[in-house]
Design a protein around this motif. Structure first.
Motif, short mmCIF file in Angstrom:
data_model
loop_
_atom_site.label_atom_id
_atom_site.label_comp_id
_atom_site.label_asym_id
_atom_site.label_seq_id
_atom_site.Cartn_x
_atom_site.Cartn_y
_atom_site.Cartn_z
N ALA A 1 0.84 -1.20 0.00
CA ALA A 1 0.00 0.00 0.00
C ALA A 1 0.87 1.25 0.00
CB ALA A 1 -0.94 0.00 1.20
N GLU A 2 1.95 1.24 0.75
CA GLU A 2 2.85 2.39 0.79
C GLU A 2 3.46 2.64 -0.58
OE1 GLU A 2 6.90 3.89 3.08
OE2 GLU A 2 5.75 2.24 3.95
N TRP B 1 -10.09 11.08 0.05
CA TRP B 1 -9.02 10.14 -0.29
C TRP B 1 -8.16 10.71 -1.40
CZ3 TRP B 1 -7.22 6.40 2.52
CH2 TRP B 1 -6.36 5.47 1.96
N ASN B 2 -7.12 11.43 -1.00
CA ASN B 2 -6.12 11.91 -1.95
C ASN B 2 -4.77 11.40 -1.49
OD1 ASN B 2 -5.30 13.61 0.20
ND2 ASN B 2 -6.65 15.24 -0.50
N GLN B 3 -3.70 11.72 -2.20
CA GLN B 3 -2.40 11.15 -1.86
C GLN B 3 -1.94 11.56 -0.46
OE1 GLN B 3 1.00 12.06 -4.40
NE2 GLN B 3 1.65 9.93 -4.22
N ALA C 1 -4.40 1.30 -3.26
CA ALA C 1 -3.92 1.17 -1.88
C ALA C 1 -5.07 1.11 -0.87
CB ALA C 1 -3.00 2.33 -1.53
N ALA D 1 -4.00 9.64 2.06
CA ALA D 1 -3.62 8.23 2.00
C ALA D 1 -2.31 7.99 2.74
CB ALA D 1 -3.51 7.78 0.55
N ARG D 2 -1.33 8.89 2.57
CA ARG D 2 -0.06 8.77 3.31
C ARG D 2 -0.31 8.83 4.81
NH1 ARG D 2 2.45 12.67 -0.27
NH2 ARG D 2 3.68 11.49 -1.74
N LEU E 1 -2.01 5.62 5.97
CA LEU E 1 -1.07 4.50 6.00
C LEU E 1 -0.12 4.61 7.18
CD1 LEU E 1 0.45 2.21 3.89
CD2 LEU E 1 2.16 3.95 4.44
N ILE F 1 -3.41 5.59 -5.52
CA ILE F 1 -4.05 5.59 -4.20
C ILE F 1 -5.31 4.75 -4.16
CG2 ILE F 1 -3.03 7.79 -3.52
CD1 ILE F 1 -5.71 9.11 -4.20
N ILE G 1 0.82 4.11 -2.92
CA ILE G 1 0.55 5.52 -2.61
C ILE G 1 1.65 6.40 -3.20
CG2 ILE G 1 0.46 7.21 -0.74
CD1 ILE G 1 -0.98 4.95 0.91
N GLU G 2 2.90 6.00 -3.02
CA GLU G 2 4.00 6.80 -3.54
C GLU G 2 4.04 6.80 -5.06
OE1 GLU G 2 5.57 8.94 -1.69
OE2 GLU G 2 4.42 8.15 -0.02
#
Length: 137
Positions: free
Chosen positions: A3-4, A53-55, A15, A58-59, A62, A12, A7-8
């Motif tokens: 998932a990490e 739910w955006n980057q 993830a 999400a970071r 996580l 997303i 996301i990177e």
């Protein structure tokens, strides 16, 4: 970890189910909570319903889930270093703890030094000079 990476990579949406899978498992783990089961209100992340739910979100999600999932397992420091937030997180912690515990009065985290361990001299010698000692050691 998958998932990490997703996301990177900006994936997303891929993830989200992985992170929700961890949340669902945590929600189902109420055997050892005894009378505190009413505090186990762990819901899934639902974009547009209970989160955006955006980057960036999400970071944060996580990182929170890893913090909870691996608490007391010794991986947190390495996560902080990998995410590039070890210095800020550790120094924030020390600034609070200094007011509570005298043995933290001189504590501080040195960026560029304390993220790494010293390389044993035997390994440096064995490499015939290819390995260089980490900064600060």
């Amino acid at each position: 970890m998958k998932a990490e990476a997703l996301i990177e990579l900006g994936q997303i949406d891929a993830a989200l189910p992985l992170i929700n899978q961890v949340r669902q498992r945590a929600s189902n783990s109420t055997v050892l909570t005894g009378s505190y089961t009413t505090n186990n209100l762990i819901s899934q992340y639902q974009p547009g319903v209970n989160c955006t739910w955006n980057q960036d979100f999400a970071r944060k999600a996580l990182r929170w889930e890893r913090r909870m999932e691996f608490a007391m397992e010794g991986s947190r420091f390495f996560d902080l270093v990998r995410w590039g937030i070890a210095t800020t997180t550790m120094n924030t912690y020390y600034s609070v703890e200094k007011t509570k515990r005298s043995y933290y009065s001189q504590a501080g985290f040195d960026h560029g030094i304390e993220e790494y361990c010293p390389i044993p001299l035997a390994q440096i010698n064995f490499s015939q000079g290819l390995y260089k000692q980490n900064n600060g050691y």
